[in-house]
Design a protein around this motif. Structure first.
Motif, short mmCIF file in Angstrom:
data_model
loop_
_atom_site.label_atom_id
_atom_site.label_comp_id
_atom_site.label_asym_id
_atom_site.label_seq_id
_atom_site.Cartn_x
_atom_site.Cartn_y
_atom_site.Cartn_z
N HIS A 148 0.83 -1.20 0.00
CA HIS A 148 0.00 0.00 0.00
C HIS A 148 0.86 1.25 0.00
CE1 HIS A 148 0.52 -0.82 4.40
NE2 HIS A 148 0.71 0.49 4.43
N PHE A 149 0.24 2.35 -0.36
CA PHE A 149 0.92 3.64 -0.37
C PHE A 149 0.94 4.22 1.05
CE2 PHE A 149 -0.51 3.21 -4.80
CZ PHE A 149 0.70 3.44 -5.47
N SER A 153 -3.78 3.81 1.10
CA SER A 153 -4.52 3.28 -0.06
C SER A 153 -3.75 2.09 -0.65
CB SER A 153 -4.70 4.36 -1.11
OG SER A 153 -3.45 4.85 -1.58
N LEU A 155 -1.91 -0.48 -3.08
CA LEU A 155 -1.14 -0.40 -4.32
C LEU A 155 -1.60 -1.56 -5.19
CD1 LEU A 155 2.71 0.14 -4.63
CD2 LEU A 155 1.40 -1.26 -6.22
N ASP A 159 -2.44 0.68 -10.53
CA ASP A 159 -1.35 1.64 -10.35
C ASP A 159 -0.14 1.24 -11.19
OD1 ASP A 159 -2.39 3.46 -8.19
OD2 ASP A 159 -2.52 1.56 -7.11
N SER A 216 1.54 6.19 -7.83
CA SER A 216 0.12 6.18 -7.50
C SER A 216 -0.68 6.79 -8.66
CB SER A 216 -0.12 6.99 -6.23
OG SER A 216 -1.49 7.33 -6.10
N SER A 236 5.32 4.52 -1.77
CA SER A 236 5.00 3.30 -1.04
C SER A 236 6.23 2.69 -0.39
CB SER A 236 4.38 2.26 -1.99
OG SER A 236 5.33 1.90 -2.99
#
Length: 627
Positions: A148-149, A153, A155, A159, A216, A236
């Protein structure tokens, strides 16, 4: 000078991730073309060799018990993409314009990442495995669900697909070149990405692209992907952008809840709580800051300083350590590009004459304090450097090109002659004058002129006072044979912009290739299609079908032996053309650091990312007042 790692460089040398337990290991000794298809693999390498099995727990060159914390404040010795060590005006390191701060890539993860104790092996990072299609043109990656970032959120494959399309269309040439033959980047579902190439790509192209930082989609949907932004990008990786002052300094903060922290290939790495980079307009200012302890790690690229100036109080008190670490086993090139986009440099005899005016022996004695060796090859410090006469295997590649390459290619590998060390070797300067005359330049007063009466001008562009000093004798010798030679010192931003647009006559640079260069790597430096590609590393504007053909041969190499033969053949032609005038190289890293760090005893052979592998030793730091 510092080194620009190449796309050779845009690779993150320091992150890596273990494979899934269910992934299959590759058998040693296979050619890339023999790597299994239809099977999920935990890693890839150029010729099928992988040191680490799917169940490995960490790389051998890290300390898994390294403590975390503290600050690492340094001047980066190498950089990539559009990065600049003297200033920065954008946070987008992956666009083709602007000046970005080094190490921005530490804020991002890639699908896979390189092991630093293998020449060309990559292991999954965001991806836990990759499956090759039967025709080897498609690569299907399974993405880890936990990725995830920094904003939380997920990943996703969307993306990743967005990133590869963006890089192909708008990315820095270090990124876009390897994606030339990518025809599709598809998110099959949230966790499955498929990259498909046309079949014209090099078999090893995938080894480049799997390391590209994944962006992203949401961030770059609302923010332009150009060099206009100073807002930190959403990443990330193990670090994120912290405080900064544009053009002056930047801090990267360790991400406390970094999703990939415990992956086997990340263990023991990214130990500093903060990484701070200071930007100095010249080397003297940087060295003074180091002496005061404002920065704590430095690689020294000025021989005079290394030989005479490391006697300041902190060093004599034992608070600062001066040490040489062995260099990596990777080919390097340091030389002066002669810009053939300018008509006066297109005749190779002019380039050879300019080369003869450089008195390395005098320079080494007077400026380098006996350090540095004369560089002769575009691939120094590697088996790819051509020696002696061509081998039968090399001749087999060169003979079909005989009518297209210089005759010298078929003799002893071209080397720059040693001077008498006087600083003005009359014999060599005489040879240089004859070459100019043969190329049509006639003496008229103090200068040589062409048939239209125009002078042969040559301006050296530099961005540091040090190079004004080093190159002035070279310029004086050029003047002695009638070249209207000068040096122009420009600020870093102007230097970067003029280099990217090839707006110079002569420019020196240093690069480090990967241990197993791909066709894409070499295209960025020597291929016709990059001769006029803004931002590429083809600084001389090399455009030659024979070189293009040899680069294709390198790309098609099935094993390391055939790769070496092709690289040596390429080296012979490049040296005979004299597009790059070889300068010098060092065998080791000249490092100095405040004695407050711990580091693994065994340095990896193919990378030296101090900022990722070292850690603060609190006991040492306390002893020197840095605790």
């Amino acid at each position: 000078m510092g080194r620009r790692s190449t796309a050779v460089l845009p690779r993150r040398d320091f992150l890596a991730l273990g494979g899934a337990a269910a992934a299959a290991a590759l058998l040693p000794g296979k050619a890339f073309a023999d790597i299994a298809t239809g099977t999920k693999l935990h890693g890839l390498s150029a010729f099928g060799d992988l040191k680490y099995r799917p169940d490995f727990t960490h790389f051998d060159y890290v300390n898994v018990d390294a403590p975390t914390g503290g600050i690492f404040n340094f001047s980066p010795p190498n950089w990539g993409y559009n990065q600049d060590t003297q200033t920065f005006n954008t946070m987008n390191s992956f666009a083709d314009k602007g000046d970005a701060p080094p190490r921005m890539e530490m804020c991002f993860d890639g699908l896979m990442v390189r092991a630093l104790d293998e020449p060309d092996a990559v292991y999954g990072q965001i991806a836990d495995g990759v499956t090759l299609s039967d025709d080897r043109n498609s690569f299907t990656f399974s993405l880890r669900p936990e990725a995830h970032f920094h904003d939380g959120s997920p990943l996703t494959a969307q993306d990743a697909a967005f990133t590869f399309k963006l890089y192909k269309d708008k990315g820095h040439p270090d990124l876009s070149l390897s994606l030339t033959h990518m025809v599709e980047a598809v998110a099959v579902d949230d966790r499955t990405l498929r990259l498909t190439f046309s079949g014209k790509q090099s078999a090893r192209t995938v080894l480049n692209v799997v390391e590209f930082p994944i962006l992203s989609k949401a961030f770059y949907t609302v923010n332009p992907f150009d060099s206009s932004q100073l807002n930190p990008p959403l990443g990330s990786g193990a670090y994120k952008v912290g405080r900064f002052s544009a053009g002056a300094w930047i801090e990267y903060e360790r991400v406390a809840d970094y999703w990939g922290r415990d992956l086997p290939v990340n263990r023991g790495q990214n130990n500093f709580e903060r990484i701070r980079i200071e930007f100095y307009q010249n080397r003297t200012a940087g060295f003074e800051a180091f002496k005061k302890g404002e920065i704590t790690y430095r690689e020294e690229f000025t021989s005079r300083v290394w030989a005479t100036a490391y006697d300041f109080p902190a060093l004599t008190a034992g608070k600062v350590i001066k040490h040489e670490f062995p260099a990596e086993k990777r080919p390097t090139m340091q030389g002066t590009a002669v810009n053939q986009r300018r008509e006066q440099f297109r005749d190779p005899r002019v380039r050879q004459a300019i080369a003869l005016c450089f008195d390395f022996e005098w320079t080494r004695r007077n400026f380098f304090y006996g350090s540095y060796e004369r560089s002769q090859s575009c691939f120094e410090k590697s088996d790819f450097r051509a020696e002696g006469v061509p081998s039968p295997q090399e001749l087999a590649l060169l003979e079909p090109l005989r009518s297209q390459v210089p005759v010298a290619v078929f003799g002893e590998a071209v080397t720059q002659p040693a001077s008498d060390g006087s600083g003005r070797d009359r014999k060599l300067l005489g040879q240089a004058a004859k070459l100019l005359a043969a190329a049509g330049w006639k003496r008229s007063g103090d200068f040589v002129v062409n048939g239209k009466g125009g002078r042969l001008s040559a301006e050296f562009m530099v961005d540091d006072d040090t190079f004004v000093q080093v190159y002035s004798p070279w310029v004086a010798n050029m003047k002695a044979i009638g070249i209207d030679a000068t040096i122009r010192l420009v600020d870093s931003a102007q230097y970067q912009a003029r280099q990217a647009t090839f707006d110079f006559d002569l420019l020196s640079a240093a690069f480090s290739f990967t241990a197993t260069p791909t066709r894409d790597d070499l295209e960025g430096f020597f291929h016709s299609r990059t001769a006029n590609l803004s931002g590429s590393r083809n600084l001389p504007g090399t455009s030659d079908p024979a070189i293009d053909a040899l680069i294709d041969t390198v790309g098609a190499a099935k094993d390391r032996e055939s790769l070496t033969v092709a690289m040596r053949a390429l080296d012979r032609v490049l040296r005979a053309r004299c597009d790059w005038i070889p300068s010098w190289f060092l065998a080791n890293h000249r490092s100095a650091y405040w004695d407050m760090f711990g580091f693994p005893e065994q340095k990896p052979d193919f990378g030296f990312p101090v900022e990722a592998l070292w850690w603060v030793d609190k006991g040492k730091a306390a002893k020197i007042g840095k605790g």
